[in-house]
Design a protein around this motif. Sequence first.
Motif, PDB file in Angstrom:
ATOM      1  N   GLN A 435       0.802  -1.228   0.000  1.00 44.94           N
ATOM      2  CA  GLN A 435       0.000   0.000   0.000  1.00 44.94           C
ATOM      3  C   GLN A 435       0.832   1.274   0.000  1.00 44.94           C
ATOM      4  OE1 GLN A 435      -3.123  -0.157   3.089  1.00 44.94           O
ATOM      5  NE2 GLN A 435      -2.721  -2.335   3.252  1.00 44.94           N
ATOM      6  N   VAL A 436       2.095   1.197   0.409  1.00 40.77           N
ATOM      7  CA  VAL A 436       2.877   2.426   0.567  1.00 40.77           C
ATOM      8  C   VAL A 436       3.418   2.897  -0.778  1.00 40.77           C
ATOM      9  CG1 VAL A 436       3.556   1.794   2.894  1.00 40.77           C
ATOM     10  CG2 VAL A 436       5.063   1.224   0.991  1.00 40.77           C
ATOM     11  N   ASN A 437       3.665   4.199  -0.860  1.00 35.17           N
ATOM     12  CA  ASN A 437       4.326   4.782  -2.019  1.00 35.17           C
ATOM     13  C   ASN A 437       5.818   4.903  -1.723  1.00 35.17           C
ATOM     14  OD1 ASN A 437       1.977   5.206  -3.565  1.00 35.17           O
ATOM     15  ND2 ASN A 437       1.504   7.054  -2.391  1.00 35.17           N
ATOM     16  N   GLY A 438       6.631   4.668  -2.736  1.00 34.89           N
ATOM     17  CA  GLY A 438       8.072   4.822  -2.556  1.00 34.89           C
ATOM     18  C   GLY A 438       8.772   3.493  -2.399  1.00 34.89           C
ATOM     19  N   THR A 439       9.793   3.277  -3.216  1.00 30.82           N
ATOM     20  CA  THR A 439      10.517   2.004  -3.216  1.00 30.82           C
ATOM     21  C   THR A 439      11.216   1.748  -1.892  1.00 30.82           C
ATOM     22  OG1 THR A 439      10.887   2.240  -5.590  1.00 30.82           O
ATOM     23  CG2 THR A 439      12.272   0.668  -4.424  1.00 30.82           C
ATOM     24  N   GLU A 440      11.833   2.787  -1.314  1.00 31.53           N
ATOM     25  CA  GLU A 440      12.595   2.595  -0.081  1.00 31.53           C
ATOM     26  C   GLU A 440      11.688   2.190   1.082  1.00 31.53           C
ATOM     27  OE1 GLU A 440      15.819   2.437   0.281  1.00 31.53           O
ATOM     28  OE2 GLU A 440      15.955   2.709  -1.895  1.00 31.53           O
ATOM     29  N   LYS A 441      10.539   2.836   1.206  1.00 32.20           N
ATOM     30  CA  LYS A 441       9.595   2.487   2.274  1.00 32.20           C
ATOM     31  C   LYS A 441       9.132   1.044   2.110  1.00 32.20           C
ATOM     32  CE  LYS A 441       7.729   7.159   2.940  1.00 32.20           C
ATOM     33  NZ  LYS A 441       6.494   7.998   2.842  1.00 32.20           N
ATOM     34  N   ARG A 442       8.819   0.681   0.858  1.00 29.64           N
ATOM     35  CA  ARG A 442       8.336  -0.678   0.603  1.00 29.64           C
ATOM     36  C   ARG A 442       9.430  -1.703   0.920  1.00 29.64           C
ATOM     37  NH1 ARG A 442       5.945   0.444  -3.582  1.00 29.64           N
ATOM     38  NH2 ARG A 442       7.618   0.225  -5.096  1.00 29.64           N
ATOM     39  N   ARG A 443      10.654  -1.426   0.475  1.00 27.73           N
ATOM     40  CA  ARG A 443      11.750  -2.364   0.730  1.00 27.73           C
ATOM     41  C   ARG A 443      11.986  -2.540   2.234  1.00 27.73           C
ATOM     42  NH1 ARG A 443      16.062  -4.691  -1.750  1.00 27.73           N
ATOM     43  NH2 ARG A 443      15.435  -3.854  -3.768  1.00 27.73           N
ATOM     44  N   LYS A 444      11.898  -1.438   2.991  1.00 28.22           N
ATOM     45  CA  LYS A 444      12.114  -1.528   4.442  1.00 28.22           C
ATOM     46  C   LYS A 444      11.084  -2.458   5.079  1.00 28.22           C
ATOM     47  CE  LYS A 444      12.716   1.468   8.500  1.00 28.22           C
ATOM     48  NZ  LYS A 444      11.749   0.815   9.380  1.00 28.22           N
ATOM     49  N   LEU A 445       9.819  -2.328   4.688  1.00 28.92           N
ATOM     50  CA  LEU A 445       8.777  -3.195   5.237  1.00 28.92           C
ATOM     51  C   LEU A 445       8.985  -4.650   4.823  1.00 28.92           C
ATOM     52  CD1 LEU A 445       5.688  -0.869   4.701  1.00 28.92           C
ATOM     53  CD2 LEU A 445       6.532  -1.696   6.915  1.00 28.92           C
ATOM     54  N   VAL A 446       9.407  -4.854   3.569  1.00 27.52           N
ATOM     55  CA  VAL A 446       9.653  -6.219   3.098  1.00 27.52           C
ATOM     56  C   VAL A 446      10.797  -6.850   3.893  1.00 27.52           C
ATOM     57  CG1 VAL A 446      10.430  -7.611   1.153  1.00 27.52           C
ATOM     58  CG2 VAL A 446       8.753  -5.799   0.789  1.00 27.52           C
ATOM     59  N   GLU A 447      11.858  -6.092   4.117  1.00 23.40           N
ATOM     60  CA  GLU A 447      12.987  -6.625   4.884  1.00 23.40           C
ATOM     61  C   GLU A 447      12.579  -6.931   6.320  1.00 23.40           C
ATOM     62  OE1 GLU A 447      15.917  -3.617   4.364  1.00 23.40           O
ATOM     63  OE2 GLU A 447      16.560  -4.355   2.390  1.00 23.40           O
ATOM     64  N   GLU A 448      11.720  -6.099   6.899  1.00 17.98           N
ATOM     65  CA  GLU A 448      11.216  -6.372   8.248  1.00 17.98           C
ATOM     66  C   GLU A 448      10.398  -7.663   8.258  1.00 17.98           C
ATOM     67  OE1 GLU A 448       9.030  -2.931   9.398  1.00 17.98           O
ATOM     68  OE2 GLU A 448      10.800  -1.657   9.629  1.00 17.98           O
ATOM     69  N   ALA A 449       9.613  -7.874   7.192  1.00 15.79           N
ATOM     70  CA  ALA A 449       8.821  -9.108   7.098  1.00 15.79           C
ATOM     71  C   ALA A 449       9.729 -10.328   7.021  1.00 15.79           C
ATOM     72  CB  ALA A 449       7.899  -9.041   5.882  1.00 15.79           C
ATOM     73  N   LEU A 450      10.801 -10.227   6.250  1.00 14.71           N
ATOM     74  CA  LEU A 450      11.727 -11.360   6.122  1.00 14.71           C
ATOM     75  C   LEU A 450      12.477 -11.616   7.423  1.00 14.71           C
ATOM     76  CD1 LEU A 450      13.136 -10.776   2.528  1.00 14.71           C
ATOM     77  CD2 LEU A 450      11.704 -12.673   3.297  1.00 14.71           C
ATOM     78  N   ASP A 451      12.726 -10.563   8.196  1.00 10.88           N
ATOM     79  CA  ASP A 451      13.358 -10.763   9.504  1.00 10.88           C
ATOM     80  C   ASP A 451      12.428 -11.547  10.434  1.00 10.88           C
ATOM     81  OD1 ASP A 451      15.652  -9.445   8.771  1.00 10.88           O
ATOM     82  OD2 ASP A 451      15.010  -7.501   9.573  1.00 10.88           O
ATOM     83  N   ILE A 452      11.123 -11.269  10.330  1.00 13.01           N
ATOM     84  CA  ILE A 452      10.142 -11.966  11.172  1.00 13.01           C
ATOM     85  C   ILE A 452       9.953 -13.405  10.704  1.00 13.01           C
ATOM     86  CG2 ILE A 452       7.722 -12.008  11.892  1.00 13.01           C
ATOM     87  CD1 ILE A 452       7.721  -8.950  11.553  1.00 13.01           C
TER      88      ILE A 452
END
Length: 659
Positions: A435-452
């Motif tokens: 849902q977020v705009n911006g590649t960096e914001k999206r990548r940060k959330l994806v990396e957090e998901a992979l950490d979990i």
Amino acid sequence: MSEIGRNVPCPCGSGKKYSKCCGASNVVEITPELFNAELEDLHTNLIDMAFEEYSHVFAKVHNQYPQLEFMDDPYRMDYYLAGISAWAIMSEPIDQNGQNIFDIFYKRQQKKIKHARTRETLAEWSDSTPSVYEIISSREASAEMATIKDVLSGDTYTVPFPEASFVEGNLVIGILIPFVEHHEFLFTIIELSRVNIDEVKDIAKDYQVEGMKEDFPEFLAEALDTEVDIFNFEWRNPSDEEVADIFRDHMQHKYFPEEMIKTGELMWNAYCQLNKPAIKNPEAYAAALEYVVLNIVNLDEDEHVTQKQIAEEYGITPGTVSQKVRQLEDSLNDDLGEELRKIMVEVFDDEGFFDDEILDDLLEDDLENDPYFQKSRMELHQFIEDLSSVMEEQDLSKEEMSQFLNDLIENPELSKPDANSSRSLAQDKLDKAQQVNGTEKRRKLVEEALDIYPNSPDAYVLLAEDAASIHEAYQLLHKGIIAGEKDLGKDFFWENKGHFWMMMETRPYMRVKAAFADTCTILGETETAMEHYEELLELNRSDNQGIRYDLLPLYLETEDYDEAQELLDQFKEDQSANFLYNRALLTYFTKGVTSNTKALLKEAVEQNPYVIEYLTGKKAIPEEYPNYIGMGDEQEAIAYVQENIHLWSGEDQLLKELK
């Protein structure tokens, strides 16, 4: 022009005496215009032959050099595909002898050309290579000509002034071919108006002349990627963007030009930033936006639309449209109007696209402020996903299901299965990332998901969507498949093979596997793509993903006719254009034009007659893929032809039957 002696060699280059050649008639005067008229006809015939006889070559080149980063930018994608098509005519080998399309054309034409000067000039075209040129002067005083300079060699050339206005200092890319006393561009010319000129020059110098000839697709992609996109909008909230999405979908569905769509998005973005509207009915604002845009541009009288017509298309009342139109018009005050005008003229007005008087009328009044209200459409979607998950995990009778739904109404939290599991927590992060705009914001959330939860296939799908290249996307999606296999476990595959899609936890794996197969197809790894598509069908025999529509054309391409027949038999109830037309194709490939072939072709035509116009060339195939596809409608026809036209290339006998 001085008089030519009757016994001197004819200046046309035929080798004959002037009296026995062009001097035999006083009607013909040997001038550059005569040769150039012949060369212009040859140029047109070359392009016609290339696209009529060798469309499969272009399809191959387009698949070999995909640029997915341009998929959301149809203008850059059009430039890119046109540029590499011109390059393919002069550079792509099409037979064992290494001949290209131009070589074949020259051999066919050289004995038919009357004048040796024309023939010799045409032969020189074979040495032409792509390059980058700087526009030195946009128009010569003596003629409709412009002067350009090759940024690699420093040579200058005179070219006819194109319909699209040249601007001094801009760069153009293309393949320059010699005419008599000037040059022209083969097939297409790409003008880069919003680029870092020095950066493009540096990129060109890295490739040099030989690099341009061998690796032109890579260079062109890099050069186009330097263009500045002034329409990379930042939206206040999802509601504002939803209006823009609805507006774009409707406009694209009706094939309005991209300039008009961008105009509406620009206007809506500016309106939202200044007015912060409360959007309770996004369709109403989208309809009003379309009406305003259609009244800005120069439409023919027979194309005029009323507010009532727009309202019917969007499923709202004319009064609602009228109210929102007034709000939009009132909001476009002088300050905002001048900013809009500057951008519109800069980007679009080379061909007088805008009607200034109407634009003036729209940019008169003062702004109004509306209260801000945001409502997320994702909540309902998430509720349905959670509800489906719980109901699939329970083996409920009708009575039990009724009781469950009643309990759910009283306590919605029952619908959230394993909300605290690492998998669910990671999926929550991924849902936010979408849902977020911006590649960096999206990548940060994806990396957090992979950490979990490291085994989240959807994480790799999102990373692949933002990948810098198709090859990087390939690697990420492959990692996603491995993660999905670890997520589900080996025993799960054996126990649930055949009905995977009915279980929510399998869908991320199914998504990443389908995306990987699609990427393999783009990269030309056909065998690998077919293996993954086949495995997906084994895991989910109902094929909720529509994998069969990707797999069947590959079977036909690779002449795996037995597998194609088995797939058709597996989904024998499928009455889509894809299956009906390809069933006729399969019968034609295996048995020729028989009574059965004709019967199958007739059945396909009855289901969707629109396909004929595109397959036979009566209608040009749109570049953009349809947003909405209905059984038997023109959008289905467009989708089918875009994906399968290469299968019909050269099949003249079947096309004759189709006509």
